[in-house]
Design an enzyme around this catalytic site. Structure first.
Site: not given
Ligand code: CDP
Ligand code: MG
Length: 140
Positions: A10, A50, A113, A116, A127
């Site tokens: 990222k 997304y 974070n 991805h 994806e």
């Molecule tokens: O990336 P991952 O699958 O672990 O998490 P997700 O629940 O699919 O969320 C996608 C991305 O959204 C995360 O990797 C974060 O960058 C962002 N995110 C956020 O900004 N705030 C949250 N409460 C949860 C996710």
């Molecule tokens: Mg995810």
């Protein structure tokens, strides 16, 4: 089962000069890099990537973050690659990420974070072609 999964280094991690370090986590785990490039998404493209999160409160901010600078999308291949990449990445919130994971090491917060990884075969099937054409992912 041998799987392919889509990962993205990222914008925060590219900015931190962590591209090589993150690729090393995957290669050291025995995963094969099958496709790789650097590019910059528009906010609209980040929203399309997304799209499953369109109802979530963080959706617009996430799309802004993902389009703030260059990213490095890549396809990784290996036995159980989808789950293994998720394990190597660590939990979404770096506060919950196990020591030694990419997110524990490089993430700033739950949004910024570092990486991805596709969360299922269905996600990977959306994806991977989102970023890579057949020409960009040659059969070895
Ligand atoms: O990336 P991952 O699958 O672990 O998490 P997700 O629940 O699919 O969320 C996608 C991305 O959204 C995360 O990797 C974060 O960058 C962002 N995110 C956020 O900004 N705030 C949250 N409460 C949860 C996710
Ligand atoms: Mg995810």
């Amino acid at each position: 089962m041998v799987q392919r999964t889509l990962s993205i280094i990222k914008p925060d991690a590219v900015q931190k000069n962590a591209v090589g370090a993150i690729l090393k986590y995957f290669e050291d785990a025995g995963l094969k890099i099958r496709a790789l490039k650097m590019m910059k998404l528009s906010t609209e493209e980040a929203k399309a990537f997304y799209i499953v999160h369109r109802e979530r409160p963080f959706y617009n901010e996430l799309a802004t973050f993902m389009s703030e600078g260059p990213i490095v999308p890549l396809v990784l291949e290996g036995e159980d690659a989808i789950k293994r990449v998720r394990d190597i990445m660590g939990a979404t919130n770096p506060k919950d990420a196990a020591p030694g994971t990419i997110r524990a090491t490089f993430a700033t917060n739950i949004e910024r974070n570092a990486v991805h990884g596709s969360d299922s075969e269905k996600s990977a099937a959306y994806e991977i072609p989102f970023f890579f054409s057949a020409l960009e992912m040659p059969e070895i």
